[in-house]
Enzyme design. Structure first.
Site, mmCIF file in Angstrom:
data_model
loop_
_atom_site.group_PDB
_atom_site.id
_atom_site.type_symbol
_atom_site.label_atom_id
_atom_site.label_comp_id
_atom_site.label_asym_id
_atom_site.label_seq_id
_atom_site.Cartn_x
_atom_site.Cartn_y
_atom_site.Cartn_z
ATOM 1 N N TYR A 49 0.822 -1.219 0.000
ATOM 2 C CA TYR A 49 0.000 0.000 0.000
ATOM 3 C C TYR A 49 0.863 1.281 0.000
ATOM 4 C CZ TYR A 49 -3.515 -3.397 1.636
ATOM 5 O OH TYR A 49 -4.323 -4.502 1.782
ATOM 6 N N HIS A 108 0.983 -11.814 2.163
ATOM 7 C CA HIS A 108 -0.106 -11.126 1.466
ATOM 8 C C HIS A 108 -0.855 -12.052 0.496
ATOM 9 C CE1 HIS A 108 -1.317 -6.776 0.294
ATOM 10 N NE2 HIS A 108 -2.330 -7.586 0.124
HETATM 11 N N1 NAP Z 1 -5.291 -8.920 1.910
HETATM 12 C C1 NAP Z 1 -5.624 -8.445 0.744
HETATM 13 O O1 NAP Z 1 -5.238 -8.960 -0.322
HETATM 14 C C2 NAP Z 1 -6.524 -7.258 0.696
HETATM 15 C C3 NAP Z 1 -7.148 -6.889 -0.515
HETATM 16 C C4 NAP Z 1 -7.984 -5.770 -0.497
HETATM 17 C C5 NAP Z 1 -8.182 -5.063 0.680
HETATM 18 N N2 NAP Z 1 -7.535 -5.434 1.825
HETATM 19 C C6 NAP Z 1 -7.727 -4.717 3.115
HETATM 20 O O2 NAP Z 1 -9.114 -4.602 3.393
HETATM 21 C C7 NAP Z 1 -9.473 -3.228 3.507
HETATM 22 C C8 NAP Z 1 -10.885 -3.010 3.037
HETATM 23 O O3 NAP Z 1 -11.032 -3.352 1.674
HETATM 24 P P1 NAP Z 1 -11.127 -2.244 0.507
HETATM 25 O O4 NAP Z 1 -10.474 -0.978 0.943
HETATM 26 O O5 NAP Z 1 -10.599 -2.872 -0.722
HETATM 27 O O6 NAP Z 1 -12.653 -2.061 0.302
HETATM 28 P P2 NAP Z 1 -13.919 -1.662 1.210
HETATM 29 O O7 NAP Z 1 -13.510 -1.355 2.596
HETATM 30 O O8 NAP Z 1 -14.952 -2.687 0.963
HETATM 31 O O9 NAP Z 1 -14.471 -0.395 0.482
HETATM 32 C C9 NAP Z 1 -13.828 0.800 0.448
HETATM 33 C C10 NAP Z 1 -14.659 1.703 -0.486
HETATM 34 O O10 NAP Z 1 -15.939 1.963 0.085
HETATM 35 C C11 NAP Z 1 -16.091 3.366 0.294
HETATM 36 N N3 NAP Z 1 -16.769 3.527 1.593
HETATM 37 C C12 NAP Z 1 -16.276 3.315 2.825
HETATM 38 N N4 NAP Z 1 -17.192 3.570 3.780
HETATM 39 C C13 NAP Z 1 -18.304 3.958 3.128
HETATM 40 C C14 NAP Z 1 -19.578 4.358 3.561
HETATM 41 N N5 NAP Z 1 -19.878 4.399 4.854
HETATM 42 N N6 NAP Z 1 -20.502 4.691 2.602
HETATM 43 C C15 NAP Z 1 -20.206 4.627 1.289
HETATM 44 N N7 NAP Z 1 -19.003 4.260 0.821
HETATM 45 C C16 NAP Z 1 -18.053 3.919 1.732
HETATM 46 C C17 NAP Z 1 -14.701 3.939 0.262
HETATM 47 O O11 NAP Z 1 -14.668 5.229 -0.269
HETATM 48 P P3 NAP Z 1 -14.016 6.492 0.524
HETATM 49 O O12 NAP Z 1 -12.649 6.105 0.989
HETATM 50 O O13 NAP Z 1 -14.014 7.537 -0.531
HETATM 51 O O14 NAP Z 1 -14.965 6.767 1.660
HETATM 52 C C18 NAP Z 1 -13.980 2.981 -0.698
HETATM 53 O O15 NAP Z 1 -14.219 3.370 -2.022
HETATM 54 C C19 NAP Z 1 -8.412 -2.536 2.649
HETATM 55 O O16 NAP Z 1 -8.371 -1.164 2.851
HETATM 56 C C20 NAP Z 1 -7.173 -3.289 3.044
HETATM 57 O O17 NAP Z 1 -6.694 -2.857 4.294
HETATM 58 C C21 NAP Z 1 -6.736 -6.539 1.844
#
Ligand code: NAP
Length: 279
Positions: A49, A108
């Site tokens: 990241y 990862h």
């Molecule tokens: N291990 C892995 O391979 C892997 C892969 C992917 C993710 N991850 C981890 O999991 C975490 C979460 O997954 P993610 O970031 O991919 O997706 P997520 O948390 O499902 O979604 C994030 C998206 O939703 C929006 N959002 C957040 N809260 C909201 C709300 N209350 N209302 C409307 N929209 C909202 C955010 O926009 P804004 O920021 O503009 O609010 C962003 O576009 C990551 O940040 C990372 O730490 C791990």
């Protein structure tokens, strides 16, 4: 804040902040700092990241005791099995974070060559035994990757972080993890925005309406009700707070089942069995 006790006794906050695509620099620093001020005590980052140093700075500047904050990071690559390079990458991660120990270190992505996973795992075990990390685990591991790793591991993984949301509920993998006492963490809880669309959104809104709760709060409550760690990401203060409050929502058994039924087996992130970019 609700915590889960990992198979080594370490307590992991059930809810945290994801930082994938939180732009490195001031944006990541400010986002993490405001989340910590709001009450978040668990931050999920990764070498990939590019924001570990911002996460670390926010943790240090927060004024909160280090022992009250749980920080996860993830090793990005396997470096073709080169032990020196793997250790160097982990050590650099420690340097960037600069918060003393790491709470949870994850592989990862799995390598399709199982012996690479063993090799990285043995290095993780050495960091764990040296008490540099409080827990070690994996991410994106399928059942077959875990079946193999469990045969070779001295220390059982404490966590598996995987894609999990109402469109991909991962019930077989979840059952396997529960059986082996490996904590499941959900990533991508909002399914790349798909939960805000059509029939999925309708059902989630209908459930939320009863409690004046939003779709994201319903999803967070659903995950927590199944003892899954939830780490939604947002860079907006109002959404950080909205998501944080999702922890307080309690759904009925019937509502949890109704959300399970939204499952379509839809994988929206990379398929762990067909991933070669982090090797
Ligand atoms: N291990 C892995 O391979 C892997 C892969 C992917 C993710 N991850 C981890 O999991 C975490 C979460 O997954 P993610 O970031 O991919 O997706 P997520 O948390 O499902 O979604 C994030 C998206 O939703 C929006 N959002 C957040 N809260 C909201 C709300 N209350 N209302 C409307 N929209 C909202 C955010 O926009 P804004 O920021 O503009 O609010 C962003 O576009 C990551 O940040 C990372 O730490 C791990």
């Amino acid at each position: 804040m609700k915590t889960y006790t990992l198979n080594n006794g370490v307590k992991m906050p059930a809810f945290g902040l994801g930082t994938f695509r939180v732009e490195p620099g001031e944006s990541a620093y400010e986002t993490v700092l405001s989340a910590l001020k709001m009450g978040y005590r668990h931050i999920d980052t990764a070498i990939m990241y590019g924001n570990e140093s911002d996460v670390g700075r926010a943790v240090r500047d927060s004024g909160i005791l280090r022992s009250e904050i749980f920080v996860t990071t993830k090793l990005a690559k396997h470096y073709g099995g080169n032990e020196k390079e793997i250790r160097q990458a982990i050590d650099q991660s420690f340097e960037r974070l600069n918060i003393g120990y790491i709470d949870l270190l994850l592989i990862h992505w799995p390598n399709q060559a199982y012996e690479m996973n063993h090799m990285v795992w043995h290095i993780f075990e050495s960091y764990y035994e040296a008490k540099k990390v409080r827990a070690i685990g994996v991410s994106n591991f399928q059942i077959h990757h875990l079946d193999d790793l469990l045969k070779h591991a001295k220390i059982k993984p404490q966590v598996n972080q995987v894609e999990c949301h109402p469109l991909l509920i991962q019930s077989a993998l979840h059952k396997y993890l529960v059986k082996h006492d490996i904590q499941m963490t959900s990533y991508g809880p909002f399914a790349k925005g798909k939960v805000f669309e059509s029939t999925t959104a309708e059902k989630l809104s209908e459930i939320g309406a009863k409690y004046h709760a939003s779709i994201t709060q319903v999803i967070i409550a659903w995950g927590l009700s199944k003892d899954i760690v939830m780490i939604p990401k947002s860079v907006h203060e109002d959404r950080l707070l909205e998501n944080f409050k999702g922890q307080d929502l309690k759904l009925s058994q019937a509502e949890i089942l109704a959300i399970n039924q939204l499952n379509r087996g839809s994988r929206l992130y990379t398929d762990p069995d067909n991933n070669t970019i982090y090797l």
